[in-house]
Design a protein around this motif. Structure first.
Motif, PDB file in Angstrom:
ATOM      1  N   THR A 141       0.907  -1.128   0.161  1.00 10.91           N
ATOM      2  CA  THR A 141      -0.078   0.004   0.075  1.00 10.91           C
ATOM      3  C   THR A 141       1.026   1.427   0.031  1.00 10.91           C
ATOM      4  O   THR A 141       2.146   1.284   0.441  1.00 10.91           O
ATOM      5  CB  THR A 141      -0.942  -0.059   1.217  1.00 10.91           C
ATOM      6  OG1 THR A 141      -0.149  -0.367   2.382  1.00 10.91           O
ATOM      7  CG2 THR A 141      -1.949  -1.061   1.159  1.00 10.91           C
ATOM      8  N   PHE A 142       0.288   2.358  -0.424  1.00 13.05           N
ATOM      9  CA  PHE A 142       0.707   3.540  -0.401  1.00 13.05           C
ATOM     10  C   PHE A 142       2.165   3.632  -1.056  1.00 13.05           C
ATOM     11  O   PHE A 142       3.128   4.260  -0.435  1.00 13.05           O
ATOM     12  CB  PHE A 142       1.029   4.130   0.955  1.00 13.05           C
ATOM     13  CG  PHE A 142       0.002   3.559   2.009  1.00 13.05           C
ATOM     14  CD1 PHE A 142      -1.155   3.360   1.695  1.00 13.05           C
ATOM     15  CD2 PHE A 142       0.412   3.425   3.405  1.00 13.05           C
ATOM     16  CE1 PHE A 142      -2.175   3.250   2.389  1.00 13.05           C
ATOM     17  CE2 PHE A 142      -0.878   2.852   4.383  1.00 13.05           C
ATOM     18  CZ  PHE A 142      -1.844   2.929   3.868  1.00 13.05           C
ATOM     19  N   ARG A 157       7.201   2.394   0.112  1.00 12.01           N
ATOM     20  CA  ARG A 157       5.880   2.835   0.843  1.00 12.01           C
ATOM     21  C   ARG A 157       6.021   3.807   1.508  1.00 12.01           C
ATOM     22  O   ARG A 157       6.933   4.197   2.549  1.00 12.01           O
ATOM     23  CB  ARG A 157       5.257   1.881   1.552  1.00 12.01           C
ATOM     24  CG  ARG A 157       5.490   0.361   0.704  1.00 12.01           C
ATOM     25  CD  ARG A 157       4.688  -0.709   1.800  1.00 12.01           C
ATOM     26  NE  ARG A 157       3.448  -0.438   2.393  1.00 12.01           N
ATOM     27  CZ  ARG A 157       3.119  -0.156   3.638  1.00 12.01           C
ATOM     28  NH1 ARG A 157       4.126  -0.627   4.619  1.00 12.01           N
ATOM     29  NH2 ARG A 157       1.941   0.245   4.037  1.00 12.01           N
ATOM     30  N   GLU A 158       5.027   5.093   1.177  1.00 15.48           N
ATOM     31  CA  GLU A 158       5.094   6.336   2.196  1.00 15.48           C
ATOM     32  C   GLU A 158       4.496   6.109   3.481  1.00 15.48           C
ATOM     33  O   GLU A 158       3.265   5.735   3.502  1.00 15.48           O
ATOM     34  CB  GLU A 158       4.425   7.330   1.495  1.00 15.48           C
ATOM     35  CG  GLU A 158       5.374   7.698   0.374  1.00 15.48           C
ATOM     36  CD  GLU A 158       5.202   9.224  -0.261  1.00 15.48           C
ATOM     37  OE1 GLU A 158       4.084   9.744   0.465  1.00 15.48           O
ATOM     38  OE2 GLU A 158       5.498   9.827  -1.256  1.00 15.48           O
ATOM     39  N   VAL A 159       5.068   5.591   4.684  1.00 11.45           N
ATOM     40  CA  VAL A 159       4.748   5.552   5.918  1.00 11.45           C
ATOM     41  C   VAL A 159       4.839   6.551   6.741  1.00 11.45           C
ATOM     42  O   VAL A 159       5.613   7.327   6.542  1.00 11.45           O
ATOM     43  CB  VAL A 159       5.112   3.987   6.589  1.00 11.45           C
ATOM     44  CG1 VAL A 159       4.605   2.913   5.453  1.00 11.45           C
ATOM     45  CG2 VAL A 159       6.810   3.925   6.734  1.00 11.45           C
ATOM     46  N   LEU A 163      10.352   6.014   4.605  1.00 16.13           N
ATOM     47  CA  LEU A 163       9.973   5.423   3.517  1.00 16.13           C
ATOM     48  C   LEU A 163      10.315   3.981   3.802  1.00 16.13           C
ATOM     49  O   LEU A 163      11.548   3.471   4.248  1.00 16.13           O
ATOM     50  CB  LEU A 163      10.862   5.793   2.280  1.00 16.13           C
ATOM     51  CG  LEU A 163      10.512   7.128   1.833  1.00 16.13           C
ATOM     52  CD1 LEU A 163      11.386   7.687   0.656  1.00 16.13           C
ATOM     53  CD2 LEU A 163       9.149   7.119   1.163  1.00 16.13           C
ATOM     54  N   GLU A 164       9.312   2.854   3.450  1.00 20.66           N
ATOM     55  CA  GLU A 164       9.707   1.650   3.847  1.00 20.66           C
ATOM     56  C   GLU A 164       9.740   0.819   2.582  1.00 20.66           C
ATOM     57  O   GLU A 164       8.565   0.971   1.581  1.00 20.66           O
ATOM     58  CB  GLU A 164       8.504   0.899   4.616  1.00 20.66           C
ATOM     59  CG  GLU A 164       8.604  -0.436   5.287  1.00 20.66           C
ATOM     60  CD  GLU A 164       7.188  -1.105   5.667  1.00 20.66           C
ATOM     61  OE1 GLU A 164       7.369  -1.516   6.917  1.00 20.66           O
ATOM     62  OE2 GLU A 164       6.521  -1.445   5.005  1.00 20.66           O
ATOM     63  N   THR A 165      10.701  -0.286   2.456  1.00 17.33           N
ATOM     64  CA  THR A 165      10.704  -0.842   1.250  1.00 17.33           C
ATOM     65  C   THR A 165      10.241  -2.448   1.571  1.00 17.33           C
ATOM     66  O   THR A 165      10.899  -2.975   2.667  1.00 17.33           O
ATOM     67  CB  THR A 165      12.016  -0.756   0.308  1.00 17.33           C
ATOM     68  OG1 THR A 165      12.275   0.687   0.244  1.00 17.33           O
ATOM     69  CG2 THR A 165      11.852  -1.367  -0.814  1.00 17.33           C
TER      70      THR A 165
END
Ligand SMILES: Cc1cc2nc3c(=O)[nH]c(=O)nc-3n(C[C@H](O)[C@H](O)[C@H](O)COP(=O)(O)OP(=O)(O)OC[C@H]3O[C@@H](n4cnc5c(N)ncnc54)[C@H](O)[C@@H]3O)c2cc1C
Ligand SMILES: Nc1ncnc2c1ncn2[C@@H]1O[C@H](COP(=O)(O)O)[C@@H](O)[C@H]1O
Lengths: 248, 313
Positions: A141-142, A157-159, A163-165
């Motif tokens: 998501t995101f 992902r924008e958390v 930034l999570e990959t």
């Protein structure tokens, strides 16, 4: 690789929505309707994957009333190969949308489904996650960056923390965030070309989508108004006002 | 009677304040119990923090190596199993909750209530739609569990300290997928207060003009002990990282003081700050829409006004 893209029609993001005086809904008569901005981003990403030779076919999906055709034509004009229109006059809540998309996934066997992270009318932010659960496949998501290689999607992902990959084996569901890409504009000749592209029309009732208890909306209200503020003439006056309120 | 399960959010072994806000919403249901579920690899420190939140009856823990990172595909099946016997499952409406909750709801076969602003009764809630331009009252069927995300800006954090709820390890029989793998988290490092829980926020928009210029926003924030936020335009232009974005698609915040510099006030931005105590707008355009909702407005050039403000402090 085939990509299915959710392509929902919503009230345009520039429209300032007003609640009906009797609280039964919002005023939508005559307001501008557009593709959900996140869905334009989803479609753009799918088209780029096709242009890179990673995807072979991009299919836009809309679940909604009979007059959705013109909207789906916009998706075709932007570059989708074909469209699927699941026709229903009823309100489509996210779990129903996800169950409907699952039926289409079973039929079409895509390797990637790209949806918006949220529809800007209901602001639910649910459908992609629900589809991934029902399909028993990964969700990313995101997304603000997507790379497809070796049967895997590597998604940034924008958390809230940054930034999570994550790495997801295909098939998978991706939902888009605003910074994934900037959607292209539709060009006039493409609108002409889109007229000959196919739109599959499926009656919602024929898909055998399992019904669920819908959330019942009993009232619509305008948000509480903030009272009119004051203007100050310079920084000194501002700081004095904030100090007086105990905020500085 | 209602029994509410609140799913704890945590990072680097610490409980996120969003959890205590979700507990406040759970308390508004007026049920017989509020349990907090901690899914992690090392649960002890997090569970101990959760046990101190006022109103919590019990802390449940599921310690598994697979829970080291919050992957929705891994967490949701465990939540769905742990939800048995609960009338409500609440998540904070943060990127963590938004990612996991719908996946759990779908496994349970129930609709989800997103962004709960108020609890009217055990099965009736208010939530915003259309970027907060309308508030709807929704009713969920009491015949099965309510899965909801809690709009954290609408709820104060439940107090922490006096409570010492029992902690109980539970095991659920859920098959966990291996199709999704955590790679890394690039976390913005900062000694500043956290944007989502800070009492003061200084925010900059496109009007700030560049990444270098944004330093004056950071400097002012540090002077008054504030967190830093930004508009989408400022993030898109690369002035600041994404986690600083405030608004419909960024963070929804409710500080006591919000200072907006060079932000025009698009509805998508305003929806993120509506619950702020005092909104101050500084913009060189006297017609900017942000002045319509600002409690205190000042028309002028931010590059001149920020030094003036610092001087007046
Ligand atoms: C689906 C969707 C979701 C969105 N989500 C968000 C969101 O979560 N958050 C968000 O912020 N936006 C969001 N947006 C974008 C939003 O619509 C606006 O484009 C954005 O908020 C504008 O940012 P801004 O005010 O910084 O820039 P602008 O609108 O360009 O305003 C800049 C302002 O700075 C002022 N200014 C310029 N120079 C100076 C100076 N020297 N001193 C003082 N003032 C100056 C100008 O007068 C102007 O008012 C979203 C849009 C869409 C379509
Ligand atoms: N009726 C629909 N038709 C097509 N796509 C939809 C529909 N409803 C939801 N979606 C997809 O799901 C995303 C998230 O929607 P939501 O969960 O309602 O916020 C949207 O951005 C679309 O991609």
């Amino acid at each position: 690789m085939k990509i299915l893209v959710g392509y929902k029609r919503v009230v345009d993001f520039n429209v300032r929505i007003q609640v009906k005086p009797d609280g039964t809904g919002v005023m939508t008569d005559g307001v501008k309707l557009s593709a959900n901005p996140f869905d334009d981003i989803a479609l753009e990403e799918a088209l780029r994957l096709r242009e890179k030779g990673i995807a072979t076919e991009v299919v836009v999906v809309g679940i909604g009333p009979a007059d959705l055709t013109a909207h789906l034509r916009n998706g075709l004009a932007m570059g989708a190969n074909r469209a699927i229109h699941v026709v229903t006059a009823d309100e489509v809540q996210p779990l129903t949308a996800a169950r409907t998309l699952l039926k289409l996934v079973e039929k079409e066997q895509p390797e990637l489904v790209i949806l918006g992270k949220q529809a800007i009318d209901d602001d639910a932010n649910q459908t992609g996650q629900m589809l991934a659960a029902l399909w028993d496949r990964p969700q990313a998501t995101f997304a603000s960056k997507v790379e497809i290689a070796d049967g895997k999607a590597t998604v940034t992902r924008e958390v809230d923390a940054g930034l999570e990959t994550i790495e997801a084996q295909l098939p998978a569901v991706i939902t888009t965030d605003l910074r994934l890409n900037e959607p292209r504009f539709i060009k006039l000749p493409d609108i002409m070309k889109a007229k000959s592209k196919p739109i599959d029309t499926i009656e919602f009732g024929s898909l055998g989508v399992e019904a669920h208890d819908q959330l019942k909306t009993t009232q619509y209200a305008a948000p509480p108004k903030r009272s009119k503020g004051v203007m100050v003439k310079d920084a000194a006056e501002l700081v004095a006002a904030l100090k007086q309120k105990g905020l500085l | 009677m209602s029994k509410i399960l609140v799913i704890a959010e945590h990072l680097n072994g610490k409980l996120n304040p969003s959890t205590a806000r979700a507990v406040s919403a759970a308390a508004a249901v007026k049920g017989e119990a509020i349990d907090v579920l901690v899914l992690a690899d090392n649960v002890d420190a997090i569970a101990a923090e959760a046990a101190r939140i006022e109103g919590v009856s019990k802390v449940l823990t599921i310690a598994r190596a697979e829970n080291a990172h919050p992957l929705a595909a891994v967490l949701a099946p465990q939540v769905a199993k742990a939800a048995a016997g609960y009338s409500h499952v609440f998540f904070p409406s943060t990127t963590f909750g938004k990612d996991v909750a719908p996946r759990a709801a779908a496994l349970l076969g129930v609709a989800q209530v997103s962004d709960v602003m108020s609890v009217e009764s055990a099965h009736t809630f208010k939530r915003p739609i259309y970027a907060g331009n309308a508030i709807v009252t929704v009713e969920a069927n009491p015949a099965h569990a309510v899965v909801a995300t809690i709009r954290t800006a609408s709820w104060p954090a439940a107090a922490t300290g006096a409570n010492s709820a029992p902690v109980e390890a539970v095991s659920v029989d859920a098959a966990l997928p291996t199709h999704t793998r955590f790679v890394n988290l690039q976390q913005g490092k900062s000694d500043r207060p956290d944007l989502q829980s800070a009492s003061k926020v200084v925010s900059g928009g496109r009007g700030v003009g560049s990444k270098e210029n944004f330093e004056i926003i950071f400097k002012l924030a540090d002077k008054i002990g504030a967190a830093v936020g930004a508009s989408r335009a400022a993030v898109d232009a690369g002035y600041v990282p994404n986690e600083l974005q405030v608004g419909q698609t960024g963070k929804i915040i409710a500080p006591e003081l919000y200072l907006a510099f060079g932000i025009s006030g698009a509805i998508q931005h305003l929806t993120g700050i509506k619950d702020a105590g005092t909104i101050v707008a500084i913009n060189k355009d006297g017609e900017a829409p942000i002045f319509e909702i600002a409690d205190i407005g000042l028309v002028g050039d931010l590059f001149k006004l920020i030094p003036d403000i610092e001087q007046a402090l």
